[in-house]
Design an enzyme around this catalytic site. Sequence first.
Site, PDB file in Angstrom:
ATOM      1  N   LEU A  29       6.475   2.839   1.203  1.00  0.00           N
ATOM      2  CA  LEU A  29       7.643   1.462   1.901  1.00  0.00           C
ATOM      3  C   LEU A  29       8.181   1.684   2.461  1.00  0.00           C
ATOM      4  O   LEU A  29       9.145   3.046   2.846  1.00  0.00           O
ATOM      5  CB  LEU A  29       7.886   1.599   0.491  1.00  0.00           C
ATOM      6  CG  LEU A  29       7.067   0.843  -0.490  1.00  0.00           C
ATOM      7  CD1 LEU A  29       8.104   1.136  -2.280  1.00  0.00           C
ATOM      8  CD2 LEU A  29       5.967   0.062  -0.296  1.00  0.00           C
ATOM      9  N   GLN A  79     -10.150  -2.682   2.342  1.00  0.00           N
ATOM     10  CA  GLN A  79      -9.996  -3.394   3.565  1.00  0.00           C
ATOM     11  C   GLN A  79      -9.830  -1.993   4.800  1.00  0.00           C
ATOM     12  O   GLN A  79      -9.377  -2.665   5.937  1.00  0.00           O
ATOM     13  CB  GLN A  79      -8.624  -3.799   3.570  1.00  0.00           C
ATOM     14  CG  GLN A  79      -7.408  -3.117   3.376  1.00  0.00           C
ATOM     15  CD  GLN A  79      -6.455  -3.648   2.489  1.00  0.00           C
ATOM     16  OE1 GLN A  79      -5.805  -3.859   1.445  1.00  0.00           O
ATOM     17  NE2 GLN A  79      -5.232  -3.985   3.796  1.00  0.00           N
ATOM     18  N   HIS A 106       9.028  -3.627   3.084  1.00  0.00           N
ATOM     19  CA  HIS A 106       9.094  -3.906   1.986  1.00  0.00           C
ATOM     20  C   HIS A 106       9.945  -4.302   0.410  1.00  0.00           C
ATOM     21  O   HIS A 106      10.279  -4.648   0.023  1.00  0.00           O
ATOM     22  CB  HIS A 106       8.230  -2.862   1.563  1.00  0.00           C
ATOM     23  CG  HIS A 106       7.175  -2.207   2.248  1.00  0.00           C
ATOM     24  ND1 HIS A 106       6.578  -1.682   3.280  1.00  0.00           N
ATOM     25  CD2 HIS A 106       5.353  -3.027   2.000  1.00  0.00           C
ATOM     26  CE1 HIS A 106       5.556  -1.238   3.141  1.00  0.00           C
ATOM     27  NE2 HIS A 106       5.432  -2.345   2.276  1.00  0.00           N
ATOM     28  N   GLN A 154      -2.886 -12.334   7.283  1.00  0.00           N
ATOM     29  CA  GLN A 154      -3.098 -12.191   5.898  1.00  0.00           C
ATOM     30  C   GLN A 154      -2.503 -13.157   5.242  1.00  0.00           C
ATOM     31  O   GLN A 154      -2.390 -13.457   4.521  1.00  0.00           O
ATOM     32  CB  GLN A 154      -2.010 -11.098   5.275  1.00  0.00           C
ATOM     33  CG  GLN A 154      -2.709 -10.216   4.028  1.00  0.00           C
ATOM     34  CD  GLN A 154      -1.787  -9.175   4.071  1.00  0.00           C
ATOM     35  OE1 GLN A 154      -2.690  -7.843   4.716  1.00  0.00           O
ATOM     36  NE2 GLN A 154      -1.047  -8.513   3.983  1.00  0.00           N
ATOM     37  N   LYS A 187       4.820  -9.962  10.062  1.00  0.00           N
ATOM     38  CA  LYS A 187       4.696  -9.493  10.277  1.00  0.00           C
ATOM     39  C   LYS A 187       3.061  -8.945  10.174  1.00  0.00           C
ATOM     40  O   LYS A 187       2.584  -9.350  11.398  1.00  0.00           O
ATOM     41  CB  LYS A 187       5.364  -8.006  10.108  1.00  0.00           C
ATOM     42  CG  LYS A 187       4.203  -6.647   9.985  1.00  0.00           C
ATOM     43  CD  LYS A 187       4.407  -6.164  11.219  1.00  0.00           C
ATOM     44  CE  LYS A 187       4.194  -4.626  12.513  1.00  0.00           C
ATOM     45  NZ  LYS A 187       2.763  -4.501  11.269  1.00  0.00           N
ATOM     46  N   MET A 191       0.649  -1.380   0.105  1.00  0.00           N
ATOM     47  CA  MET A 191      -0.061   0.077  -0.111  1.00  0.00           C
ATOM     48  C   MET A 191       0.448   1.439   0.244  1.00  0.00           C
ATOM     49  O   MET A 191       0.595   2.208   0.435  1.00  0.00           O
ATOM     50  CB  MET A 191      -1.294   0.354   1.299  1.00  0.00           C
ATOM     51  CG  MET A 191      -2.099  -1.261   1.470  1.00  0.00           C
ATOM     52  SD  MET A 191      -3.372  -0.863   2.013  1.00  0.00           S
ATOM     53  CE  MET A 191      -3.252  -0.338   3.368  1.00  0.00           C
TER      54      MET A 191
HETATM   55  O1  PAF Z   1      -0.241  -6.113   3.550  1.00  0.00           O
HETATM   56  C1  PAF Z   1      -0.238  -4.914   2.246  1.00  0.00           C
HETATM   57  O2  PAF Z   1      -0.162  -3.529   2.520  1.00  0.00           O
HETATM   58  C2  PAF Z   1      -2.216  -4.766   2.154  1.00  0.00           C
HETATM   59  O3  PAF Z   1      -2.573  -5.728   3.449  1.00  0.00           O
HETATM   60  C3  PAF Z   1      -1.740  -5.226   1.045  1.00  0.00           C
HETATM   61  C4  PAF Z   1      -1.560  -7.265   1.183  1.00  0.00           C
HETATM   62  C5  PAF Z   1      -1.014  -5.197   0.014  1.00  0.00           C
HETATM   63  C6  PAF Z   1      -3.418  -5.803   0.199  1.00  0.00           C
HETATM   64  O4  PAF Z   1      -4.082  -3.705   0.446  1.00  0.00           O
END
Ligand code: PAF
Length: 282
Positions: A29, A57, A33, A154, A150, A26
């Site tokens: 960074l 989300q 990332h 998810q 982290k 998202m």
């Molecule tokens: O972990 C994230 O940054 C977000 O949940 C993702 C996987 C990019 C989905 O929007």
Amino acid sequence: MNIVHSITDLRAALAPFQRPAFVATMGNLHDGHIALVDKAKPLGDVTVASIFVNRLQFAPHEDFDSYPRTWEADCERLRAAGCDLLFAPRETDLYPEPQTYKVHPPAELADILEGHFRPGFFVGVSTVVMKLFSSVFAGKPEGFAMFGKKDYQQLMIVQRMVQQFALPIKIVPGETLRAADGLALSSRNGYLTATERSEAVSLSRALQALGQAVQAQGLARREMLEEQAMVALAARGWTPDYLSVRRRSDLLPPDSADAGTPLVVLGAARLGTTRLIDNLEI
Ligand code: PAF
């Protein structure tokens, strides 16, 4: 680094390649990332990152509008990391019409922990990840997608989704990167005031202490130890949502019969207005 905004342009740019290695983000960074991009590079024949702040989300009261957007710095970091292609769809590129078809992960995995405190969060995550996957990997014989530990729940939900939908994608987990004091790197750390930033490491310390206590005292005392850990964190000024020891296999609470089973300690708590999450495999 080639930058594309539409799914059509993304697919055209990916046409010569067979095995994309993909990092979904998202934006805003940080080194965590970039470590995922580094991990992706040797795996595929093209390295792709996405930047998309996914409204689906976020609950209406959450930080969608204030979520840090740092476009120039992000592009610079991805370029320096050797990323080949950046997919940065506008909202109308990814959701040209209301996204009424959604991916609903199973309640036993998605309505616990983060999903309990952020209802609908994993529907939003799973739906956008499925759409990003179909944008990047359609027509490819195989591919790789990196997800950081982290966001432990998810990662597990995405792994199961890929397995159940038989997507030809290998999910590659990345270790959590931490600041020198032990705070897990997160885009939301930027919300912390200087005082909160020095306190923030207490979350990972609480998880560590809880893990050690459960290992020393046994699973029969787990619930009491979790409760004590929450009280101790609250006494430092936090508002904990959960500090919980779970089985790594299904994120359900272990009982005494689970001695020796791989476990993970997960936590989420608010410090001031910032909600942080972290976890630790034990
Ligand atoms: O972990 C994230 O940054 C977000 O949940 C993702 C996987 C990019 C989905 O929007």
